[in-house]
Design a protein around this motif. Structure first.
Motif, PDB file in Angstrom:
ATOM      1  N   UNK A  22       0.850  -1.187   0.000  1.00 28.83           N
ATOM      2  CA  UNK A  22       0.000   0.000   0.000  1.00 28.83           C
ATOM      3  C   UNK A  22       0.887   1.239   0.000  1.00 28.83           C
ATOM      4  N   UNK A  23       0.291   2.398  -0.201  1.00 29.05           N
ATOM      5  CA  UNK A  23       1.060   3.642  -0.152  1.00 29.05           C
ATOM      6  C   UNK A  23       1.721   3.811   1.215  1.00 29.05           C
ATOM      7  N   UNK A  24       1.004   3.488   2.274  1.00 28.24           N
ATOM      8  CA  UNK A  24       1.558   3.616   3.618  1.00 28.24           C
ATOM      9  C   UNK A  24       2.741   2.684   3.817  1.00 28.24           C
ATOM     10  N   UNK A  25       2.614   1.442   3.339  1.00 24.84           N
ATOM     11  CA  UNK A  25       3.689   0.469   3.490  1.00 24.84           C
ATOM     12  C   UNK A  25       4.912   0.859   2.670  1.00 24.84           C
ATOM     13  N   UNK A  26       4.666   1.345   1.453  1.00 25.93           N
ATOM     14  CA  UNK A  26       5.782   1.748   0.596  1.00 25.93           C
ATOM     15  C   UNK A  26       6.530   2.932   1.211  1.00 25.93           C
ATOM     16  N   UNK A  27       5.785   3.878   1.733  1.00 29.59           N
ATOM     17  CA  UNK A  27       6.405   5.032   2.377  1.00 29.59           C
ATOM     18  C   UNK A  27       7.189   4.598   3.615  1.00 29.59           C
ATOM     19  N   UNK A  28       6.625   3.689   4.398  1.00 34.60           N
ATOM     20  CA  UNK A  28       7.306   3.188   5.592  1.00 34.60           C
ATOM     21  C   UNK A  28       8.594   2.468   5.219  1.00 34.60           C
ATOM     22  N   UNK A  29       8.595   1.795   4.071  1.00 34.87           N
ATOM     23  CA  UNK A  29       9.795   1.092   3.612  1.00 34.87           C
ATOM     24  C   UNK A  29      10.945   2.068   3.400  1.00 34.87           C
ATOM     25  N   UNK A  30      10.642   3.258   2.890  1.00 32.18           N
ATOM     26  CA  UNK A  30      11.676   4.270   2.654  1.00 32.18           C
ATOM     27  C   UNK A  30      12.055   5.012   3.931  1.00 32.18           C
ATOM     28  N   UNK A  31      11.065   5.349   4.748  1.00 37.02           N
ATOM     29  CA  UNK A  31      11.344   6.120   5.959  1.00 37.02           C
ATOM     30  C   UNK A  31      12.104   5.294   6.993  1.00 37.02           C
ATOM     31  N   UNK A  32      11.771   4.024   7.090  1.00 33.83           N
ATOM     32  CA  UNK A  32      12.440   3.049   7.966  1.00 33.83           C
ATOM     33  C   UNK A  32      12.189   3.262   9.458  1.00 33.83           C
TER      34      UNK A  32
END
Length: 221
Positions: A22-32
């Motif tokens: 999801x958009x949230x998961x993808x963003x979390x992958x980058x933010x870490x």
């Protein structure tokens, strides 16, 4: 029955592919990592809600980030870097493929170049007789709602690089991609001018916010 814990974004991506995120998961992958009192998933959700979408987030200015508690220059720089990496990825891709065989690549490229612009920009992709990209450039820039386009300048540039075909593109800062009568008229003039010099106009892409219109797909070219 034992409840299985949800997969972390990285594990989910490895198992199901990156498009499963999801958009949230993808963003979390980058933010870490998250911020004080807020885990990375909550941070990702809050950022997307605050800016409205991934597009809004990745195009926001620093001043907008300063209004979000716990977000600093480092996060702003990281997200801006992601957006620029994406733009360069599409720029590289359009140089390496045949845009006629892979029209999505050309569309994604011009979208990455024009969707964020606050003024109308008219760009042209020049192709050789094997439909390989020779060059792309922004030939004309205008105002919020209008750009003055000169067909002879397009032909002159095409002759200079020995182009056999061109793909036209411009943006609508309003966000709506539906072509105006002026868009149709200028396309017709460009087609006539190019035809005189045996240069094909392959398509005209009008780019909005998350949408586009292809003259070729509409049967207008």
């Amino acid at each position: 029955m034992e409840t299985l814990s949800p997969l972390l974004p990285r594990e989910k991506m490895l198992r199901d592919g990156v498009t499963s995120l999801t958009d949230e998961e993808l963003l979390a992958l980058f933010l870490r990592t998250g911020t004080r009192g807020k885990d990375v998933f909550t941070l990702s959700k809050d950022l997307l809600q605050h800016f409205g979408s991934l597009y809004g987030l990745l195009t926001a200015e620093l001043e907008a980030f300063r209004q979000v508690e716990g977000i600093g220059i480092a996060t702003f720089a990281q997200l801006r870097g992601i957006a620029e990496l994406s733009r360069r990825y599409y720029c590289s891709g359009v140089q390496e493929v045949n845009p006629l065989e892979n029209p999505d690549v050309a569309r994604d490229f011009v979208h990455s170049q024009l969707a964020e612009e606050e003024r109308e920009i008219f760009m042209v992709i020049f192709l050789d007789n094997q439909n390989r990209v020779l060059k792309h450039c922004r030939l004309f820039s205008g105002t919020l709602s209008h750009v003055e386009v000169h067909p002879r300048e397009i032909v002159r540039e095409a002759i200079k690089v020995n182009a056999a075909g061109v793909i036209l593109a411009h943006n609508h800062p309003s966000g709506r991609a539906e072509p105006s009568k002026a868009d149709k008229d200028v396309t017709e003039r460009i087609v006539k001018c190019c035809k005189f010099m045996d240069i094909r106009v392959i398509d005209h892409l009008v780019i909005g916010r998350g949408e586009y219109v292809s003259f070729a797909e509409r049967g207008w070219i």
